[in-house]
Design an enzyme around this catalytic site. Sequence first.
Site, PDB file in Angstrom:
ATOM      1  CE  LYS A  17       0.692   4.276  12.656  1.00  0.00           C
ATOM      2  NZ  LYS A  17       1.332   4.584  11.348  1.00  0.00           N
TER       3      LYS A  17
ATOM      4  CG  ASP B  76       1.275   0.372  10.211  1.00  0.00           C
ATOM      5  OD1 ASP B  76       0.689   1.087  11.055  1.00  0.00           O
ATOM      6  OD2 ASP B  76       1.503   0.751   9.048  1.00  0.00           O
TER       7      ASP B  76
ATOM      8  CE  LYS C 234      -1.714   1.614   3.845  1.00  0.00           C
ATOM      9  NZ  LYS C 234      -2.496   1.966   5.053  1.00  0.00           N
ATOM     10  CB  SER C 235       3.738   2.235   2.122  1.00  0.00           C
ATOM     11  OG  SER C 235       3.059   2.073   3.351  1.00  0.00           O
TER      12      SER C 235
ATOM     13  NE  ARG D 175       6.417   6.709   1.086  1.00  0.00           N
ATOM     14  CZ  ARG D 175       5.536   6.463   2.046  1.00  0.00           C
ATOM     15  NH1 ARG D 175       4.464   5.728   1.784  1.00  0.00           N
ATOM     16  NH2 ARG D 175       5.713   6.955   3.265  1.00  0.00           N
TER      17      ARG D 175
ATOM     18  CB  SER E 249       7.822   5.399  10.725  1.00  0.00           C
ATOM     19  OG  SER E 249       6.929   4.940  11.704  1.00  0.00           O
TER      20      SER E 249
END
Length: 435
Positions: free
Chosen positions: A338, A311, A21-22, A26, A193
């Site tokens: 979150k 996460d 997803k990340s 991007r 992160s």
Amino acid sequence: MILTVKPVRSLKGQAQLPSSKSYTIRAFLIASCGGESILINPSDCDDAKAAMVIARCLGAKIHYKKGNVWHVKTKGQQPRMSVMNVGESGTVLRLLLPMLARQPGYFLVRGEGTLAGRPNTHLIQALRAMGVTIEGQDPNESVPISLIGGGLKGGKLEIEGSLSSQFISAFLITCPQLKEDTHLVITGEKIVSVDYVTMTEQVLKLAGIQMQRLSAREFKIFGNQQFKGLKNFTIPADYGLTGFLMAAAALIKSNVVFFGNLNDHFVQADGAILKFLQDMGVKFTKTKQAIKLQGPFALKGGDFSLKNCPDLLPIMAVLALFADGKTRLYDIEHARAKESDRISDLRKELLKIGARIAEKKNELTIDPQPAYKKNIHFDPHHDHRLAMAFCILGLKIGATIDDIECIRKSYPRFVRDLRKIGGKMKKSEKKLNSV
């Protein structure tokens, strides 16, 4: 919808791993900044779809090609819309705001569901310091957010890094498009992160963008750069989501194979799940195309820092329930911001099964018990990762989970993939309260 999960004796079979997803988010947003891009096998989750919609709003032309291949082309067009909706994606929201602040005109950014109330204070304060007129809701500067763009300039820029790395990534994407060079300084007691920042750097490099890391807290971002597109970018598999499937195979008798693009050239913070599982006693074989497991395993507790991978908290907590010895999950305070408060809400739900779990501001400690209450009803608090963690727990002790559709945010095929390897689950409509 309510999902009923029944305990199973064994898991067997194959499943295709979901794409990151990340990286998908991007890729679409960076592709919208210029050039031509071919994105291969992007995620189909709700957050990824929101990124695609926003890329179109920003002026990109996006076309689907056979085999989950997407062609993105842009020549630096002006945004097509002044009002945009990022759905429930905090990542899309935060990456978008500086991109809009660079463009002249008035913009209104809306969001939905759990995005309301999520904090953006540090990002908006930094934009104000750069001369942007921007206003969010309540003290958290939450959605909807209005701004007047066009005055964004480079120079020295400070951004707080202790709450979210997304604030840093946001400026890494936008600042190369400014006329001036930018000296980006990351402030705060700690930077969380950090691998997500590296992830952003890697995608920007594919697009031909240059910057210098002066130190762990400083970047020099050269201005007036042209984005050249991502050419052919195959999105890697998502390790954070892979962790749920691997956890199921670790807890239950299993013989499973998970296929995907497991090219470790592309950094993922949630790749830490592989080492965490190994430290807990899980054995598996991994290639660039597949992960194989034959469980179950005698799990060991331990101390795990989730500073760079918050996460992973929900699934690590579920694994800890069945480990030998206590498990401490720490450096997790930023997990409170979150989709849910992933510390308090997770503890509240696990107490229902009789878990011995202690909460502090920055950690959870889990002391495994010999037995747990079965077939408990869980509320995921509209948090996709809590919902998936409770599904894995249900494969061991049975469970019903409210609002299971919230998993669309990151992994729409999750229930289907669990069924492929032997999970027994059934969806049903919520019962109406009697009047």
